[in-house]
Design a protein around this motif. Structure first.
Motif, PDB file in Angstrom:
ATOM      1  N   ASP A 157      -2.627   6.493   0.582  1.00 29.91           N
ATOM      2  CA  ASP A 157      -3.925   7.142   0.753  1.00 29.91           C
ATOM      3  C   ASP A 157      -4.011   7.985   2.022  1.00 29.91           C
ATOM      4  OD1 ASP A 157      -4.001   5.123   2.588  1.00 29.91           O
ATOM      5  OD2 ASP A 157      -5.971   4.370   2.014  1.00 29.91           O
ATOM      6  N   GLY A 158      -2.930   8.084   2.791  1.00 37.84           N
ATOM      7  CA  GLY A 158      -2.888   8.974   3.944  1.00 37.84           C
ATOM      8  C   GLY A 158      -2.995   8.305   5.294  1.00 37.84           C
ATOM      9  N   GLU A 199      -3.836  14.336   4.939  1.00 32.98           N
ATOM     10  CA  GLU A 199      -4.136  14.702   3.568  1.00 32.98           C
ATOM     11  C   GLU A 199      -2.988  14.241   2.663  1.00 32.98           C
ATOM     12  OE1 GLU A 199      -6.529  16.072   0.628  1.00 32.98           O
ATOM     13  OE2 GLU A 199      -7.003  16.100   2.760  1.00 32.98           O
ATOM     14  N   PRO A 200      -3.293  13.488   1.597  1.00 29.12           N
ATOM     15  CA  PRO A 200      -2.218  13.057   0.692  1.00 29.12           C
ATOM     16  C   PRO A 200      -1.497  14.251   0.073  1.00 29.12           C
ATOM     17  CG  PRO A 200      -4.224  11.844   0.241  1.00 29.12           C
ATOM     18  CD  PRO A 200      -4.579  12.927   1.202  1.00 29.12           C
ATOM     19  N   TYR A 240      -5.493   9.605   9.699  1.00 27.52           N
ATOM     20  CA  TYR A 240      -5.376   9.948   8.289  1.00 27.52           C
ATOM     21  C   TYR A 240      -4.814  11.348   8.145  1.00 27.52           C
ATOM     22  CZ  TYR A 240      -7.958   5.870   6.757  1.00 27.52           C
ATOM     23  OH  TYR A 240      -8.333   4.588   6.487  1.00 27.52           O
ATOM     24  N   LYS A 242      -2.525  14.479  -5.685  1.00 21.73           N
ATOM     25  CA  LYS A 242      -3.816  13.917  -6.092  1.00 21.73           C
ATOM     26  C   LYS A 242      -3.816  13.535  -7.534  1.00 21.73           C
ATOM     27  CE  LYS A 242      -6.581  16.059  -2.626  1.00 21.73           C
ATOM     28  NZ  LYS A 242      -7.782  16.756  -2.289  1.00 21.73           N
ATOM     29  N   ASP A 287       0.814  -1.207   0.000  1.00 22.60           N
ATOM     30  CA  ASP A 287       0.000   0.000   0.000  1.00 22.60           C
ATOM     31  C   ASP A 287       0.852   1.264   0.000  1.00 22.60           C
ATOM     32  OD1 ASP A 287       0.983  -0.094   2.541  1.00 22.60           O
ATOM     33  OD2 ASP A 287      -0.923   0.250   3.531  1.00 22.60           O
ATOM     34  N   SER A 301       0.831   4.652   4.272  1.00 26.70           N
ATOM     35  CA  SER A 301       0.318   4.330   2.948  1.00 26.70           C
ATOM     36  C   SER A 301       0.115   5.571   2.093  1.00 26.70           C
ATOM     37  CB  SER A 301      -1.002   3.567   3.059  1.00 26.70           C
ATOM     38  OG  SER A 301      -1.978   4.383   3.634  1.00 26.70           O
TER      39      SER A 301
END
Length: 74
Positions: free
Chosen positions: A48-49, A70-71, A68, A74, A28, A46
């Motif tokens: 995805d954050g 923020e990635p 989580y 995007k 991931d 990972s």
């Protein structure tokens, strides 16, 4: 006396197998799993954050420090 020494050696070997982890990588984006027969430790990192650490003993989760972010892209 010999049998006591053999029993102690067998117990030490069994504990070594049960307690020393193996390192595995998850697909991931960089998460790592340290797992033995008794416990699992997940270090999430990972794409995805998902970040943080999770600990399971005998398959039951006892600590969940995941969060989580923020990635970065995007």
């Amino acid at each position: 006396m010999r049998t006591k020494v053999k029993i102690i050696l067998v117990i030490v070997l069994v504990l070594a197998v049960y307690l020393f982890p193996t390192k595995g990588y998850m697909k991931d984006g960089g998460s790592v799993c340290y797992s033995s027969l008794i416990y699992d430790i997940y270090d999430y990192h990972s794409f995805d954050g998902l970040r943080g650490i999770s600990v399971e003993i005998f398959g039951k989760q006892i600590y969940d420090g995941t969060y989580y972010v923020e990635p970065a892209f995007k």
